[in-house]
Design an enzyme around this catalytic site. Structure first.
Site, PDB file in Angstrom:
ATOM      1  N   ARG A   1       0.839  -1.211   0.000  1.00  0.00           N
ATOM      2  CA  ARG A   1       0.000   0.000   0.000  1.00  0.00           C
ATOM      3  C   ARG A   1       0.868   1.253   0.000  1.00  0.00           C
ATOM      4  O   ARG A   1       1.839   1.326   0.752  1.00  0.00           O
ATOM      5  CB  ARG A   1      -0.911   0.013   1.239  1.00  0.00           C
ATOM      6  CG  ARG A   1      -1.830  -1.189   1.262  1.00  0.00           C
ATOM      7  CD  ARG A   1      -2.833  -1.131   2.395  1.00  0.00           C
ATOM      8  NE  ARG A   1      -3.613  -2.367   2.404  1.00  0.00           N
ATOM      9  CZ  ARG A   1      -4.563  -2.665   3.280  1.00  0.00           C
ATOM     10  NH1 ARG A   1      -4.852  -1.801   4.247  1.00  0.00           N
ATOM     11  NH2 ARG A   1      -5.204  -3.805   3.220  1.00  0.00           N
TER      12      ARG A   1
ATOM     13  N   ARG B   1       2.137   0.761  10.350  1.00  0.00           N
ATOM     14  CA  ARG B   1       1.748   1.237   9.020  1.00  0.00           C
ATOM     15  C   ARG B   1       2.947   1.205   8.081  1.00  0.00           C
ATOM     16  O   ARG B   1       3.786   2.097   8.080  1.00  0.00           O
ATOM     17  CB  ARG B   1       1.188   2.664   9.113  1.00  0.00           C
ATOM     18  CG  ARG B   1       0.444   3.148   7.874  1.00  0.00           C
ATOM     19  CD  ARG B   1      -0.190   4.508   8.097  1.00  0.00           C
ATOM     20  NE  ARG B   1      -1.106   4.502   9.218  1.00  0.00           N
ATOM     21  CZ  ARG B   1      -2.379   4.121   9.140  1.00  0.00           C
ATOM     22  NH1 ARG B   1      -2.881   3.739   7.994  1.00  0.00           N
ATOM     23  NH2 ARG B   1      -3.146   4.135  10.216  1.00  0.00           N
TER      24      ARG B   1
ATOM     25  N   GLU C   1      -6.439  -1.330  15.624  1.00  0.00           N
ATOM     26  CA  GLU C   1      -7.001  -2.257  14.635  1.00  0.00           C
ATOM     27  C   GLU C   1      -6.003  -3.341  14.232  1.00  0.00           C
ATOM     28  O   GLU C   1      -4.850  -3.060  13.914  1.00  0.00           O
ATOM     29  CB  GLU C   1      -7.411  -1.464  13.386  1.00  0.00           C
ATOM     30  CG  GLU C   1      -7.973  -2.357  12.305  1.00  0.00           C
ATOM     31  CD  GLU C   1      -8.216  -1.596  10.986  1.00  0.00           C
ATOM     32  OE1 GLU C   1      -8.326  -0.359  11.035  1.00  0.00           O
ATOM     33  OE2 GLU C   1      -8.294  -2.264   9.947  1.00  0.00           O
TER      34      GLU C   1
ATOM     35  N   SER D   1     -10.131  -6.435  10.150  1.00  0.00           N
ATOM     36  CA  SER D   1     -11.340  -5.757   9.709  1.00  0.00           C
ATOM     37  C   SER D   1     -12.162  -6.799   8.959  1.00  0.00           C
ATOM     38  O   SER D   1     -11.670  -7.407   8.017  1.00  0.00           O
ATOM     39  CB  SER D   1     -10.938  -4.607   8.791  1.00  0.00           C
ATOM     40  OG  SER D   1     -12.038  -3.762   8.566  1.00  0.00           O
TER      41      SER D   1
ATOM     42  N   ARG E   1       1.161  -6.475  12.723  1.00  0.00           N
ATOM     43  CA  ARG E   1       0.529  -5.901  13.916  1.00  0.00           C
ATOM     44  C   ARG E   1       0.400  -6.954  15.017  1.00  0.00           C
ATOM     45  O   ARG E   1       0.472  -6.626  16.210  1.00  0.00           O
ATOM     46  CB  ARG E   1      -0.835  -5.310  13.565  1.00  0.00           C
ATOM     47  CG  ARG E   1      -0.690  -4.056  12.700  1.00  0.00           C
ATOM     48  CD  ARG E   1      -2.000  -3.327  12.472  1.00  0.00           C
ATOM     49  NE  ARG E   1      -1.775  -2.154  11.613  1.00  0.00           N
ATOM     50  CZ  ARG E   1      -2.712  -1.273  11.296  1.00  0.00           C
ATOM     51  NH1 ARG E   1      -3.970  -1.433  11.737  1.00  0.00           N
ATOM     52  NH2 ARG E   1      -2.419  -0.249  10.527  1.00  0.00           N
TER      53      ARG E   1
END
Length: 427
Positions: free
Chosen positions: A262, A277, A349, A352, A390
């Site tokens: 990303r 991130r 988070e 999801s 994560r």
RNA sequence: GGAGGGGUGGCCGAGCGGACGAAGGCGCGGCGCUGGAAACGCCGUGUGCCCGAUUUCCGGGCACCGAGGGUUCGAAUCCCUCCCCCUCCGCCA
């Protein structure tokens, strides 16, 4: 993609519900409604002319075979064709704009989704586990990782710039252990493990909703017109695109490990430290293809399957239901799993899980044949099970000890040759 | 990268300017035959969009034979461009 017929028939309601995601989308609905009306007008004219042309052409052919050339008829045909040409061009323009706009309208939130603007309006559903209490100042995972010699952000940046990391020794092995652990766990629950390409064609990304609107978030290989996948959801969900599945094949459960790429455009300055991130991260993904009437039940089970990973790893977390303003583009309803992160002193988070209903299926023409012989759009669901980086960060932080060592969760030990603790180098 | 072959309905496969939404087969559904079944026989069976009466059933039209353009009164069929797949050679983990 929304069903244009739904917009046509329930314009006010669709507009109102889309507006809960942001007023700008309601304007798209307005424009689409108008274009659709214009499109049908033009289509009617065009088709009537074509029908006329078809009839007269046949007649002309018949006459010609009988040896009777009819010049007036030929001229008439040419005239019709000319009128038709202009109308067809306009129809094409209208259709193109209509289709483009339709692809840029997000999914309709499920009626049960809380109305809200951003993540502050998300609703906590439940908590599991207790955040650990430390009698020392807990360190953030990047400090722990560097001290343990398993995370190397400096060399990550040397190779590829910011938001890239190198994992070394047990760091690398932990990633591999987590991936295997997660895949095994989901395999037990009936998910078929899939290995997919990491580069995909543009239309594949249109299918799941990343394109055309989120081009900026993707890495692209310009020469070959291929994109790096931002999540395994993309190839997994598209596996059966343009297929008509058998009813008895549903529901389909897939799981896959892939790296995810990303660009993180527009997130400058956010989470610059650590594994939270990155431009490249690892994730084990869960995808389901179901019948419409089963999808919400399947969503609950999907969330439970993702939760199970955290439970097995004994990491405290909570489940949050996203509000309309925080919902992803393709999702009708989403639950986030948030793991406790001591250094942030809050939940963050880690998964999801979304039901996209038929929003993606319509884009990719993914259908099944019902017992009555009707072709029905499937529902698609996806969820992280889990984001590996994560998870690693959460393990480091939650399992840290005062001396900087980190205890390995019991469930993971079989994947690391029985190792119980990672100790700082030289000890 | 070079040379060749090919993309047609759920699948296989024929068609190579009008009678083709497309033969034939398989599969699937119905009926017949049977004590029941197999085999066999008959019938049916693509998708999307638009319009009309209409709960459903239905009728009409348009489009679709990899995608996009072109030639023609008329294209699955001829021409051009692109994409994809296969085979052989080269290169290569």
């Amino acid at each position: 993609m929304l069903d244009i017929k739904l917009i046509r028939k329930h314009y006010e309601e669709v507009r109102r519900r889309i507006a809960t995601r942001g007023e700008e989308y309601a304007k798209l609905v307005d424009r689409v409604y108008e274009l659709d009306r214009r499109k049908r007008e033009l289509q009617k004219e065009v088709e009537n002319l074509r029908a006329l042309l078809n009839r007269k052409s046949k007649e002309y052919g018949r006459l010609k075979r009988e040896g009777k050339e009819d010049e007036t008829l030929k001229e008439e045909l040419a005239k019709i064709k000319e009128t038709l040409k202009g109308l067809e061009e306009e129809l094409k323009r209208v259709e193109e704009e209509l289709n483009d706009l339709l692809l840029r309208i997000p999914n309709l939130p499920h009626p049960s989704v809380p109305i809200g603007e951003d993540e502050n309006d998300n609703v906590e559903v439940r908590r599991w586990g207790e955040p650990p209490k430390f009698d020392f100042e807990p360190k953030p995972h990047w400090e722990l990782g560097e001290r343990l010699g398993i995370l190397d952000f400096e060399r990550g940046a040397k190779l590829s710039g910011s938001r890239f990391v190198v994992k070394r020794g047990l760091g690398a092995r932990l990633v591999r252990a987590l991936i295997n652990f997660m895949l095994d766990l989901h395999g037990e629950r009936g998910y078929v493990e899939i290995y997919v390409p990491h580069l995909v064609k543009p239309e594949i990304l249109v299918g799941t909703g990343q394109l055309p609107k989120f081009e900026e978030d993707l890495f692209k290989c310009e020469r070959d017109n291929l994109y790096l996948i931002p999540t395994a959801e993309v190839p997994l969900t598209n596996l059966h695109r343009e297929e008509i599945l058998k009813e008895e094949d549903l529901p389909i459960y897939y799981t896959a490990y892939t790296p995810c790429y990303r660009r993180e455009a527009g997130s400058y300055g956010r989470d610059i430290k650590g594994l939270i991130r990155l431009h490249q991260f690892d994730k084990v993904e869960l995808v389901k293809i179901t019948k419409p009437e089963e999808s919400y039940e399947e969503l609950e089970k999907l969330v439970a399957d993702a939760e199970r990973v955290l439970q097995e790893l004994e990491l405290p977390y909570r489940v949050v239901e996203l509000c309309t303003g925080d919902l992803g583009f393709s999702a009708a309803k989403t639950y986030d799993l948030e793991v406790w992160m001591p250094s942030y002193n809050r939940y963050r988070e880690i998964s999801s899980c979304s039901n996209c209903e038929d929003f993606q299926a319509r884009r990719m023409k993914l259908r099944y044949k019902s017992k009555e012989g009707k072709n029905i759009l499937c529902h698609t669901l996806n969820g992280s099970g889990l984001a590996v980086g994560r998870t690693l960060a959460a393990i480091l932080e939650n399992y840290q000890q005062e001396d900087g060592s980190v205890v390995i969760p019991k469930a993971l030990r079989p994947y690391l040759g029985g190792l119980e603790v990672i100790k700082p180098q030289g000890e």
